[in-house]
Design an enzyme around this catalytic site. Sequence first.
Site, short mmCIF file in Angstrom:
data_model
loop_
_atom_site.label_atom_id
_atom_site.label_comp_id
_atom_site.label_asym_id
_atom_site.label_seq_id
_atom_site.Cartn_x
_atom_site.Cartn_y
_atom_site.Cartn_z
N TYR A 162 12.25 -5.62 -14.55
CA TYR A 162 11.92 -7.03 -14.71
C TYR A 162 11.47 -7.27 -16.15
O TYR A 162 10.66 -6.51 -16.69
CB TYR A 162 10.81 -7.39 -13.71
CG TYR A 162 10.23 -8.77 -13.91
CD1 TYR A 162 10.98 -9.90 -13.66
CD2 TYR A 162 8.93 -8.94 -14.37
CE1 TYR A 162 10.46 -11.17 -13.85
CE2 TYR A 162 8.39 -10.20 -14.56
CZ TYR A 162 9.16 -11.30 -14.31
OH TYR A 162 8.64 -12.55 -14.50
N LYS A 170 6.59 -14.01 -4.78
CA LYS A 170 7.97 -14.01 -4.30
C LYS A 170 8.01 -13.96 -2.77
O LYS A 170 7.56 -14.89 -2.13
CB LYS A 170 8.74 -12.87 -4.96
CG LYS A 170 8.47 -12.72 -6.48
CD LYS A 170 8.99 -13.87 -7.33
CE LYS A 170 8.49 -13.85 -8.77
NZ LYS A 170 8.66 -12.62 -9.52
N ARG A 207 -16.14 -12.43 -8.06
CA ARG A 207 -15.18 -11.56 -8.75
C ARG A 207 -15.14 -10.19 -8.08
O ARG A 207 -14.09 -9.55 -7.99
CB ARG A 207 -15.53 -11.43 -10.24
CG ARG A 207 -14.67 -10.41 -10.99
CD ARG A 207 -14.69 -10.56 -12.52
NE ARG A 207 -15.94 -11.04 -13.05
CZ ARG A 207 -17.06 -10.31 -13.19
NH1 ARG A 207 -17.07 -9.04 -12.83
NH2 ARG A 207 -18.15 -10.85 -13.69
N ASP A 263 7.81 -1.01 -7.81
CA ASP A 263 7.69 -2.47 -7.73
C ASP A 263 8.51 -2.88 -6.51
O ASP A 263 9.75 -2.85 -6.54
CB ASP A 263 8.21 -3.11 -9.01
CG ASP A 263 8.09 -4.63 -9.00
OD1 ASP A 263 8.05 -5.22 -7.90
OD2 ASP A 263 8.06 -5.23 -10.09
#
Length: 387
Positions: free
Chosen positions: A105, A203, A52, A178
Amino acid sequence: MSANEAGFNTRAVHAGQAFEPRTGAVVPPLHFSSTYAQDGIGGLRDGYEYGRGGNPTRDALQEQLAALEGGTHAFSFSSGLAAEDSLIRAVARPGDHIVLGNDAYGGTYRLINRVLGEWGIGNTPVDMSNLDAVAAAVAANKTRIVWVETPSNPMMKITDIEALAKVAHDAGALLVVDNTFASPYLQTPLALGADVVVHSTTKYIGGHSDVVGGAIVVKDAELAEKIGFVQFAVGAVSGPMDAFLTTRGLKTLGVRMDRHSENAQAVAEWLLERPEVEAVLYPGLPSHPGHELAAKQMKKFGGMISVQFKGGEAAARKVAESTQVFTLAESLGGIESLMNYPSEMTHASVKGTELAVPVNLIRLSCGIEDVEDLIADLEQAIGNITD
Ligand SMILES: *Cc1c(COP(=O)(O)O)cnc(C)c1O
């Protein structure tokens, strides 16, 4: 020449990708191990302790992302929204405020409004292309973050990043961009004054619709430390396989974006001539209100187009459900062309709010197929509109 001084495509291929020293394997191995042997208590090799906190495959992706966005630190997450959540928790506290675009978004708005709102973080959606309105909203609250998407999703509005950074900084707020739609190949917000870049790497960065992920990139060590702490303490990290696939996709970002942009330009110009079409929202068209600004702050105009039909909701739905090369599906930015009906799909979560998307609008993610086939597909789909 260090990888960070090289051109974009050289950095994309080489940053974080030194060959493996023992065997010479040109592609660095994928490290699945969740833990690392210690040479005596606390004797860590190269700082690795537990998966992690650190993983070489994730680190390679983070180095590649930082090199491409022109940042000093990057953080890779299990999704774009996980990245956004960790970012906001790292920099905002109860009582703080976020000013965001009124066409953000849908998932970002849902996170900020419905999840973080419950934890005392306020928000005001505004039209980001109206800088006076942004300044007023920022001044009216204890604004910690100004959050923008440019081009925005799905209305394709363009915002002046440099000017917005000044508005945010004058108020002591951070500017978060973004950069999912543009990708670092087309636009590097940190160089224009933004403090933070966030991505849904699902994306364009991943680029092949086979991995979900997110990222944060910054250029400030103090900010990086806060975000790194939350990434480690909350733990929404990307897994090794996801990081590997994202790195592999990112190596070809430049060539893909060139083709996405070229195809979208041709499709947008073709759509503009169609009598069934009310409006084509694509910044590469001179008629787009953000065209000149986009030409200034972006290298090309990208692969996303929104189209509104004169025939209203029925026409938009008919076209969305009639294509054969464009696949009707959520998401964007992959090599295959996708068709989306935002008001019922990607943006269903903002239906009925001021962020709602017009019902006569479809959104196209133009892939890298042959453009003649994309246009032929749209022609037959539009031919199905019955008025
Ligand atoms: C998809 C998307 C997100 C959310 O990312 P996930 O990877 O789906 O969590 C955020 N911003 C934009 C612009 C997006 O398109």
